[in-house]
Write a protein that holds these residues in place. Structure first.
Motif, PDB file in Angstrom:
ATOM      1  N   ALA A  76       0.831  -1.213   0.000  1.00 60.93           N
ATOM      2  CA  ALA A  76       0.000   0.000   0.000  1.00 60.93           C
ATOM      3  C   ALA A  76       0.860   1.255   0.000  1.00 60.93           C
ATOM      4  CB  ALA A  76      -0.922  -0.012   1.219  1.00 60.93           C
ATOM      5  N   LYS A  77       1.947   1.233   0.765  1.00 60.45           N
ATOM      6  CA  LYS A  77       2.830   2.401   0.825  1.00 60.45           C
ATOM      7  C   LYS A  77       3.474   2.653  -0.520  1.00 60.45           C
ATOM      8  CE  LYS A  77       6.899   4.166   3.287  1.00 60.45           C
ATOM      9  NZ  LYS A  77       7.919   3.863   4.309  1.00 60.45           N
ATOM     10  N   ASP A  78       3.949   1.578  -1.173  1.00 57.95           N
ATOM     11  CA  ASP A  78       4.603   1.728  -2.468  1.00 57.95           C
ATOM     12  C   ASP A  78       3.622   2.229  -3.519  1.00 57.95           C
ATOM     13  OD1 ASP A  78       6.945   1.111  -4.334  1.00 57.95           O
ATOM     14  OD2 ASP A  78       5.352  -0.086  -5.219  1.00 57.95           O
ATOM     15  N   LYS A  79       2.423   1.653  -3.563  1.00 55.36           N
ATOM     16  CA  LYS A  79       1.450   2.028  -4.586  1.00 55.36           C
ATOM     17  C   LYS A  79       0.907   3.432  -4.361  1.00 55.36           C
ATOM     18  CE  LYS A  79       1.627  -1.498  -7.213  1.00 55.36           C
ATOM     19  NZ  LYS A  79       2.190  -1.353  -8.576  1.00 55.36           N
ATOM     20  N   SER A  80       0.652   3.794  -3.095  1.00 54.84           N
ATOM     21  CA  SER A  80       0.121   5.129  -2.825  1.00 54.84           C
ATOM     22  C   SER A  80       1.142   6.196  -3.190  1.00 54.84           C
ATOM     23  CB  SER A  80      -0.281   5.256  -1.351  1.00 54.84           C
ATOM     24  OG  SER A  80       0.836   5.047  -0.497  1.00 54.84           O
ATOM     25  N   GLN A  81       2.408   5.945  -2.881  1.00 47.05           N
ATOM     26  CA  GLN A  81       3.462   6.896  -3.248  1.00 47.05           C
ATOM     27  C   GLN A  81       3.562   7.019  -4.766  1.00 47.05           C
ATOM     28  OE1 GLN A  81       7.279   5.922  -1.606  1.00 47.05           O
ATOM     29  NE2 GLN A  81       8.356   7.519  -2.729  1.00 47.05           N
ATOM     30  N   PHE A  82       3.446   5.891  -5.452  1.00 48.12           N
ATOM     31  CA  PHE A  82       3.522   5.877  -6.914  1.00 48.12           C
ATOM     32  C   PHE A  82       2.368   6.660  -7.532  1.00 48.12           C
ATOM     33  CE2 PHE A  82       1.884   3.598 -10.706  1.00 48.12           C
ATOM     34  CZ  PHE A  82       2.874   3.956 -11.600  1.00 48.12           C
ATOM     35  N   LEU A  88      -0.673  13.414  -8.978  1.00 48.83           N
ATOM     36  CA  LEU A  88      -0.700  14.709  -8.289  1.00 48.83           C
ATOM     37  C   LEU A  88       0.512  15.556  -8.650  1.00 48.83           C
ATOM     38  CD1 LEU A  88      -2.070  16.579  -6.260  1.00 48.83           C
ATOM     39  CD2 LEU A  88      -0.781  15.459  -4.441  1.00 48.83           C
ATOM     40  N   LEU A  89       1.710  15.010  -8.450  1.00 45.05           N
ATOM     41  CA  LEU A  89       2.924  15.793  -8.662  1.00 45.05           C
ATOM     42  C   LEU A  89       3.273  15.968 -10.135  1.00 45.05           C
ATOM     43  CD1 LEU A  89       5.195  14.400  -5.801  1.00 45.05           C
ATOM     44  CD2 LEU A  89       3.746  16.435  -5.801  1.00 45.05           C
ATOM     45  N   VAL A  90       2.755  15.094 -10.998  1.00 45.85           N
ATOM     46  CA  VAL A  90       3.029  15.224 -12.423  1.00 45.85           C
ATOM     47  C   VAL A  90       1.791  15.715 -13.164  1.00 45.85           C
ATOM     48  CG1 VAL A  90       3.723  14.046 -14.540  1.00 45.85           C
ATOM     49  CG2 VAL A  90       4.850  13.484 -12.385  1.00 45.85           C
ATOM     50  N   PHE A  91       0.715  14.922 -13.142  1.00 42.21           N
ATOM     51  CA  PHE A  91      -0.471  15.252 -13.940  1.00 42.21           C
ATOM     52  C   PHE A  91      -1.108  16.573 -13.513  1.00 42.21           C
ATOM     53  CE2 PHE A  91      -5.119  15.106 -14.350  1.00 42.21           C
ATOM     54  CZ  PHE A  91      -5.236  15.027 -15.729  1.00 42.21           C
ATOM     55  N   VAL A  92      -1.493  16.678 -12.233  1.00 41.75           N
ATOM     56  CA  VAL A  92      -2.178  17.889 -11.757  1.00 41.75           C
ATOM     57  C   VAL A  92      -1.259  19.099 -11.873  1.00 41.75           C
ATOM     58  CG1 VAL A  92      -3.203  19.021  -9.744  1.00 41.75           C
ATOM     59  CG2 VAL A  92      -3.734  16.622 -10.232  1.00 41.75           C
ATOM     60  N   ALA A  93      -0.011  18.961 -11.412  1.00 43.33           N
ATOM     61  CA  ALA A  93       0.922  20.095 -11.458  1.00 43.33           C
ATOM     62  C   ALA A  93       1.184  20.545 -12.891  1.00 43.33           C
ATOM     63  CB  ALA A  93       2.235  19.717 -10.768  1.00 43.33           C
ATOM     64  N   TYR A  94       1.302  19.588 -13.809  1.00 44.47           N
ATOM     65  CA  TYR A  94       1.586  19.924 -15.210  1.00 44.47           C
ATOM     66  C   TYR A  94       0.459  20.755 -15.808  1.00 44.47           C
ATOM     67  CZ  TYR A  94       2.931  19.317 -20.103  1.00 44.47           C
ATOM     68  OH  TYR A  94       3.292  19.544 -21.406  1.00 44.47           O
ATOM     69  N   TYR A  95      -0.779  20.279 -15.657  1.00 45.59           N
ATOM     70  CA  TYR A  95      -1.887  20.960 -16.322  1.00 45.59           C
ATOM     71  C   TYR A  95      -2.339  22.214 -15.575  1.00 45.59           C
ATOM     72  CZ  TYR A  95      -2.114  17.280 -19.747  1.00 45.59           C
ATOM     73  OH  TYR A  95      -1.799  16.433 -20.777  1.00 45.59           O
ATOM     74  N   GLN A 171       1.291   0.176 -16.465  1.00 43.06           N
ATOM     75  CA  GLN A 171       2.549  -0.563 -16.441  1.00 43.06           C
ATOM     76  C   GLN A 171       3.077  -0.789 -15.030  1.00 43.06           C
ATOM     77  OE1 GLN A 171       4.188  -1.922 -19.218  1.00 43.06           O
ATOM     78  NE2 GLN A 171       2.243  -1.382 -20.189  1.00 43.06           N
ATOM     79  N   GLY A 172       2.669   0.067 -14.089  1.00 39.08           N
ATOM     80  CA  GLY A 172       3.107  -0.090 -12.707  1.00 39.08           C
ATOM     81  C   GLY A 172       4.380   0.648 -12.365  1.00 39.08           C
ATOM     82  N   HIS A 173       4.907   1.429 -13.298  1.00 38.40           N
ATOM     83  CA  HIS A 173       6.108   2.228 -13.030  1.00 38.40           C
ATOM     84  C   HIS A 173       6.108   3.423 -13.979  1.00 38.40           C
ATOM     85  CE1 HIS A 173       8.037   0.798 -16.751  1.00 38.40           C
ATOM     86  NE2 HIS A 173       7.493  -0.370 -16.451  1.00 38.40           N
TER      87      HIS A 173
END
Length: 246
Positions: A76-82, A88-95, A171-173
């Protein structure tokens, strides 16, 4: 020698048992083994509880209740961070940055500052060209040809990040081209926009509502630039085979 012999025999017996049971070589075993190796390379000691948990879960046939809980927590920790990083940090911030840049360009046009509009467009165009060039370095050998075609088609419309976020989630990464696109938006387009908007906010008389949008856009650009460059400190293989995923 007598102490070493039984220890080696026990290790061989354990490995043979794992192979016979199907544990060794399974996707879960390889995943956890890779996580344990990564922790060891990062300097984790043998007493590290997280490292021991990964070893126990990967190597053992029986999984006690507490180890199952630890495994679930790690997953859960790995997936939530991913997912937070991707959406959030890429998609939302980008647009958000793209939308604020468009808003500022309309503001500049309203005030007759055509040079500011042109400078912002140059920054956007340079970022697109940078991403296009990086496609030759970031595409993976196993990437399907249709993915390259879709990214190239969506790139001029700034929709490639949406597609790459979805593709990376499946893809998971994170795909290397996703971080390359974010770097292009932050380091090139964001820097150009920040310079133009800083000058405009200081030397142009704008209405209060336009000033508020300008301050938000400027802060967003600086935050995006900072986040993009901090990604170079990460251990993963990134752009052009170098460390860091930005």
């Amino acid at each position: 020698m007598s102490a070493v012999g039984p220890e080696r025999n026990a290790t061989r017996h354990k490995s043979a048992t794992m192979q016979a049971s199907g544990v060794e070589g399974s996707p879960m075993y390889e995943l956890l083994k890779g996580d344990a190796t990564e922790l060891e390379m990062a300097g984790s000691t043998a007493e590290d509880p997280l490292l021991n948990t990964l070893r126990d879960i990967a190597a053992g046939e029986d999984r006690p209740y507490d180890q199952q809980l630890k495994l679930f927590w790690l997953f859960a920790k790995d997936k939530s961070q991913f997912l937070v990083e991707i959406w959030l940090l890429v998609f939302v911030a980008y647009y958000v940055d793209v939308a604020l840049d468009i808003k500022m360009m309309t503001t500049f046009y309203h005030y007759g500052d055509i040079n500011f509009v042109a400078a912002t467009l140059v920054g956007i165009g340079t970022g697109v060209l940078f991403t296009l060039v990086e496609m030759t370095n970031c595409l993976q050998p196993n990437d399907p040809s249709w993915m390259t075609l879709v990214v190239g088609f969506l790139l001029p419309f700034q929709l490639h990040v949406l597609f790459l976020c979805g593709y990376s989630t499946i893809q998971g990464h994170p795909h290397p081209l996703l971080h390359s696109s974010k770097l292009a938006e932050s380091a090139i387009e964001g820097t150009m926009s920040a310079l133009v908007q800083t000058y405009a906010l200081i030397f142009r008389s704008l209405e209060w509502e336009d000033l508020k949008v300008g301050y938000i856009s400027l802060g967003s650009s600086f935050a995006s630039i900072g986040w993009a460059f901090t990604q170079f400190d990460r251990r993963e293989k990134g752009m052009s085979g170098l460390p860091g995923v930005a």
